[in-house]
Structures are given as C-alpha cells and as structure tokens.
Scaffold this active site. Structure first.
Site, PDB file in Angstrom:
ATOM      1  N   LYS A  54      51.005  37.587  68.092  1.00 43.94           N
ATOM      2  CA  LYS A  54      51.687  38.465  67.729  1.00 43.94           C
ATOM      3  C   LYS A  54      53.094  38.219  68.412  1.00 43.94           C
ATOM      4  O   LYS A  54      54.323  38.364  67.788  1.00 43.94           O
ATOM      5  CB  LYS A  54      51.435  39.903  68.418  1.00 43.94           C
ATOM      6  CG  LYS A  54      50.080  40.376  67.734  1.00 43.94           C
ATOM      7  CD  LYS A  54      49.415  41.540  68.347  1.00 43.94           C
ATOM      8  CE  LYS A  54      48.097  42.074  67.538  1.00 43.94           C
ATOM      9  NZ  LYS A  54      47.396  42.987  68.257  1.00 43.94           N
ATOM     10  N   GLN A  98      47.051  45.761  73.833  1.00 49.53           N
ATOM     11  CA  GLN A  98      45.821  45.158  73.142  1.00 49.53           C
ATOM     12  C   GLN A  98      44.489  45.642  73.567  1.00 49.53           C
ATOM     13  O   GLN A  98      44.126  46.030  74.746  1.00 49.53           O
ATOM     14  CB  GLN A  98      45.885  43.823  73.407  1.00 49.53           C
ATOM     15  CG  GLN A  98      44.830  42.730  72.519  1.00 49.53           C
ATOM     16  CD  GLN A  98      45.048  42.846  71.116  1.00 49.53           C
ATOM     17  OE1 GLN A  98      46.358  43.049  70.759  1.00 49.53           O
ATOM     18  NE2 GLN A  98      44.208  42.858  70.296  1.00 49.53           N
ATOM     19  N   ASP A 121      51.586  50.582  66.798  1.00 46.57           N
ATOM     20  CA  ASP A 121      50.024  50.543  66.260  1.00 46.57           C
ATOM     21  C   ASP A 121      49.575  51.773  65.291  1.00 46.57           C
ATOM     22  O   ASP A 121      48.842  51.791  64.591  1.00 46.57           O
ATOM     23  CB  ASP A 121      48.984  50.677  67.421  1.00 46.57           C
ATOM     24  CG  ASP A 121      48.578  49.227  67.918  1.00 46.57           C
ATOM     25  OD1 ASP A 121      48.572  48.372  66.861  1.00 46.57           O
ATOM     26  OD2 ASP A 121      48.492  48.872  68.971  1.00 46.57           O
TER      27      ASP A 121
HETATM   28  N1  GUN Z   1      42.459  45.022  68.804  1.00 54.59           N
HETATM   29  C1  GUN Z   1      42.186  44.575  67.563  1.00 54.59           C
HETATM   30  N2  GUN Z   1      42.947  45.049  66.517  1.00 54.59           N
HETATM   31  C2  GUN Z   1      43.985  45.910  67.202  1.00 54.59           C
HETATM   32  C3  GUN Z   1      45.092  46.431  66.827  1.00 54.59           C
HETATM   33  O1  GUN Z   1      45.405  46.385  65.559  1.00 54.59           O
HETATM   34  N3  GUN Z   1      45.868  46.823  67.880  1.00 54.59           N
HETATM   35  C4  GUN Z   1      45.675  46.919  69.152  1.00 54.59           C
HETATM   36  N4  GUN Z   1      46.404  47.468  69.837  1.00 54.59           N
HETATM   37  N5  GUN Z   1      44.672  46.290  69.554  1.00 54.59           N
HETATM   38  C5  GUN Z   1      43.604  45.545  68.631  1.00 54.59           C
END
Ligand code: GUN
Length: 291
Positions: A54, A98, A121
């Site tokens: 990311k 995350q 998100d």
């Molecule tokens: N963990 C797995 N997928 C995601 C996501 O799309 N966002 C976040 N914050 N954590 C994750």
C-alpha cells in the site's frame, strides 16, 4: 468454451494511472498532496506485506504516505489515541488501520474512532449506511474493485442477477448495498448466499454474475454454475503445493480449471480482485483529499 480472463492487473493499472493524473492536478491547481496514514500493529506477516504494498502504491502515484508501526502489545487506549492524532493531522486525508488487530483490541472501537471523512477503508458504520441509502462518500475497496472489474471488463451488472457467496461486512454486505442501487454500474437483482443457505448450488446456478467471497478454497465447482456465467473470485486461499518452492500456492474460492470451461468470463487468482483493492484505496484517498 473457455472463459475470457478479466485481467485485474491491467484494469488496476488503468485506475492507478487515472489516480496519478488526479494527484498531479490536485497538486498543481490546489496545492494539495493527498496523504495516507497506514497503521500497522504487530508483525502479522501477511499484514506486513499488504502494508508495504500500500505504501509503495501511494508513492508511485505521487501521494504522501507514512506507515505508523506499533508493537503488538500496545493497549487499545494507546491505539485509539494514535487514531485521534491522525484524525487531527492535516497531512493525512486518509487513515487505514490494517486488520486483523491483536485479540485484546476491539476492532469495532477502532473502526468507530476513525473520522468518517478520512475512512478510506469505508468501514465506519456511517459510511456503510451512506452506501445503503445511495449517498456514498467512499466505496469499500474490495467491493469497489469487484464492481470496476465488471464494468471495465464489459459486464455491466445492470438488469443481471448477481449471486454473492459470502455475507462479510468487508465484501458481501457492502457489495449487496452497492449493486442494488438504481444507478449506472449497478441496478442488479442481488442474492446473497451464506452459511445458512439451503441448497447453495441451486442459487449459484441462477447467477448471471457470481461473486465468490466465501473464504474457502475452490468451493464453487463446475456443477454449481450455468453455461455463460461471469465469475468474480474474491477468494485468496493458501493451499499446500509441494511442486512449488514455497510449498504452497494461492487459489480462489472457485475451482478455476473446472469452471473456466463453462463460464463466459472469470477472474484469475492471483491477478484478479487482489490488485484492484489497492487501486481503489488510492482512488478513495484522492477523493478524500479533493473534498
Ligand atoms: N486486512 C485485510 N484486508 C484489509 C483491508 O481492506 N483493510 C484493512 N484495514 N485491513 C485489511
């Protein structure tokens, strides 16, 4: 018939290029550099990789990004205080914590602590509710990626029967809310199947478009779909494979080799929904910065 491949790498690259142009325009015309804060608690190996990807993706499109790494032992109160600081930090237009978080931390409290205007998100209940009433601020990254794969792959869901396998808060439920809207790129008839569904195969065989987000490797088999179906496979499952160097490989929720002989089109795993998720995160961050 062998299915056409809906290429998530190619489609996500096109979206990244669009985001890059939007970032340049925001910088030039309004002096704004979109910023994303990524919070990583602990060292979950999959999360470490996701967070690194990311961060890199943000840099590639010219955004500002910082990864805030916190120890797994951090208290819930300290994490909430970090989120509060990020809410007030003008450098950051988006905040992503995350998941999964260590067990002693309540993920719901963390989701609720993020300022909804920075919730890239799209997990905050306010933002989820806004999708349902047809006034979205953001779209959650994975469902938005699914929708873009359909639209840009040439399979507009309008008027089609979309069957979603899986009712998670991250994929199934928000995707239902998005695709049922009376708007371009949606306007579908939507069925959601889940672990309480009787005769899953009966429902999956009704699908014009099947979205597999069940979280189990290769549970959708060729006998469960009709000729000409379009399939989006959200699953990412590790299965043992002694023929590979690592001893495992990634497969989706769909038995790709069997189903591809019946489907009109299908996304591969990897290279389907996976790369779209980050592209949609970038898109949400630029949207947050522009508004
Ligand atoms: N963990 C797995 N997928 C995601 C996501 O799309 N966002 C976040 N914050 N954590 C994750």
């Amino acid at each position: 018939m062998t299915a056409k491949i809906i290429d998530g790498n190619k489609i996500s690259e096109a979206i990244r290029q669009e985001v890059k142009s939007q970032v340049e325009e925001l910088k030039e015309k309004r002096g704004i550099t979109p910023g994303l804060a990524v919070v990583l608690v602990g060292e979950n190996p999959a999360s470490v990789v996701y967070v690194r990807n990311k961060g890199r993706a943000c840099q590639e499109v010219g955004m500002y990004t910082e990864t805030i790494r916190l120890p797994a032992e951090i208290s819930e109160a300290e994490l909430l205080s970090t989120v509060a600081q990020l809410n007030n930090d003008l450098k950051f237009h988006g905040i992503l914590v995350q998941f999964p978080l260590p067990r002693h931390i309540d993920e719901g409290k963390v989701i609720n602590a993020v300022n909804p205007n920075k919730d890239v998100d799209c997990f905050h209940p306010i933002n989820v509710g806004k999708i349902l009433v047809g006034e979205p601020r953001f779209l959650p990254c994975t469902p938005a990626g699914v929708q873009q794969l359909l639209i840009r792959g040439g399979y507009d869901p309008g008027g089609k029967h979309v069957v979603i396998c899986g009712r998670s808060n991250i994929v199934g439920k928000p995707l239902l809310a998005m695709l049922v809207q009376k708007r371009a790129g949606a306007n579908a008839t939507v069925t959601v199947c889940h672990t309480g569904t009787n005769d899953l195969a009966y429902h999956t065989r009704q699908a014009d478009i099947l979205v597999a987000a069940a979280g189990s490797p290769r549970v959708i088999t060729a006998d469960m779909v009709r000729e000409g179906v379009v399939i989006i496979d959200v699953g990412i499952n590790r299965v043992e494979d002694p023929s590979t160097k690592s001893g495992y490989r990634l497969v989706g929720d769909v038995d790709f080799d069997g189903v591809k002989e019946k489907a009109e089109a299908i996304t591969p795993v990897p290279g389907g929904v996976g790369p779209m998720t980050i592209a949609m995160l970038l898109s949400n961050t630029v949207k947050a910065a522009a508004s």
